[in-house]
Motif scaffolding. Structure first.
Motif, mmCIF file in Angstrom:
data_model
loop_
_atom_site.group_PDB
_atom_site.id
_atom_site.type_symbol
_atom_site.label_atom_id
_atom_site.label_comp_id
_atom_site.label_asym_id
_atom_site.label_seq_id
_atom_site.Cartn_x
_atom_site.Cartn_y
_atom_site.Cartn_z
ATOM 1 N N PHE A 95 0.740 -0.735 -0.002
ATOM 2 C CA PHE A 95 0.545 -0.131 0.160
ATOM 3 C C PHE A 95 1.011 1.615 -0.204
ATOM 4 C CE2 PHE A 95 -2.815 -3.617 2.108
ATOM 5 C CZ PHE A 95 -3.467 -3.106 1.066
ATOM 6 N N LEU A 141 1.395 6.137 3.648
ATOM 7 C CA LEU A 141 1.458 5.698 3.172
ATOM 8 C C LEU A 141 0.539 6.021 1.898
ATOM 9 C CD1 LEU A 141 -0.902 3.478 5.476
ATOM 10 C CD2 LEU A 141 0.997 1.973 4.375
ATOM 11 N N TYR A 182 -1.741 3.988 0.015
ATOM 12 C CA TYR A 182 -2.708 4.288 -0.051
ATOM 13 C C TYR A 182 -3.730 3.699 1.107
ATOM 14 C CZ TYR A 182 -2.207 3.294 -4.983
ATOM 15 O OH TYR A 182 -1.370 2.762 -6.082
ATOM 16 N N ASN A 183 -4.185 5.585 1.682
ATOM 17 C CA ASN A 183 -4.528 5.420 3.257
ATOM 18 C C ASN A 183 -6.266 5.314 3.412
ATOM 19 O OD1 ASN A 183 -4.199 6.358 5.875
ATOM 20 N ND2 ASN A 183 -2.949 7.606 5.563
ATOM 21 N N THR A 220 -7.276 -0.651 3.975
ATOM 22 C CA THR A 220 -5.261 -0.509 3.839
ATOM 23 C C THR A 220 -5.110 -0.856 4.984
ATOM 24 O OG1 THR A 220 -5.206 1.438 3.515
ATOM 25 C CG2 THR A 220 -5.060 0.250 1.155
#
Length: 170
Positions: free
Chosen positions: A36, A74, A76-77, A81
């Motif tokens: 991620f 990250l 993709y936060n 995730t």
């Protein structure tokens, strides 16, 4: 009675098997954080003075006690995730249990005390990681971190062994 053979099994369990199970757990957190888009990811095995480090891995003097995975951000936060990152350690532990049992079943590994200890400590790790509880130091188990995350109450997006840290700390 507790004899010399039992003492050697104790040494094997706590100074070899348990640190390996800990490493597998932390690599699960690492794996999902990396998927991620985690930045500044590192895995720390043990506590105390630094013995050595290799890329993202630090091994400390008391390598058999404690471990943690840290990352700074990250790509993709979101809740999903972050949940997978918290679950990653247990996913890897459960997968390792199935792999070891399969390898024993197809006669690649021999059933022995070593593999019994490995499976035992893996279950131990999964149970206490997913049990939603507060640790003595105020940190959260992975399970409690997920529960609080979904209730919007996990302020620092961290558990006892998987922590989002400020980039200033590194």
């Amino acid at each position: 009675m507790f004899g010399f053979d039992d003492f050697m099994k104790f040494i094997q369990a706590f100074f070899v098997v348990f640190p390996v199970v800990t490493l597998i757990h932390l690599l699960g957190h690492f794996f999902f954080a990396a998927i991620f888009g985690g930045k500044g990811i590192r895995v720390v095995i043990g506590s105390g003075k630094l013995l050595f480090s290799l890329k993202f891995l630090e091994v400390r003097r008391f390598y058999f006690w404690y471990g943690g995975c840290e990352y700074t951000s990250l790509t993709y936060n979101n809740k999903l995730t972050k949940s997978l990152i918290f679950l990653g350690g247990s996913i890897f532990n459960v997968a390792s249990i199935f792999i070891v049992n399969y390898l024993i079943r197809i006669d690649i590994l021999e059933a022995s005390m070593l593999w019994y200890q490995f499976v035992y400590f893996s279950f131990y790790y999964v149970f206490f990681a997913l049990l939603p509880m507060d640790m003595a130091d105020g940190t959260l188990s992975d399970g409690k971190a997920i529960c609080k995350l979904w209730r919007n109450k996990n302020r620092d997006d961290s558990s006892a062994d998987c922590q989002l840290v400020n980039e200033d700390k590194n």
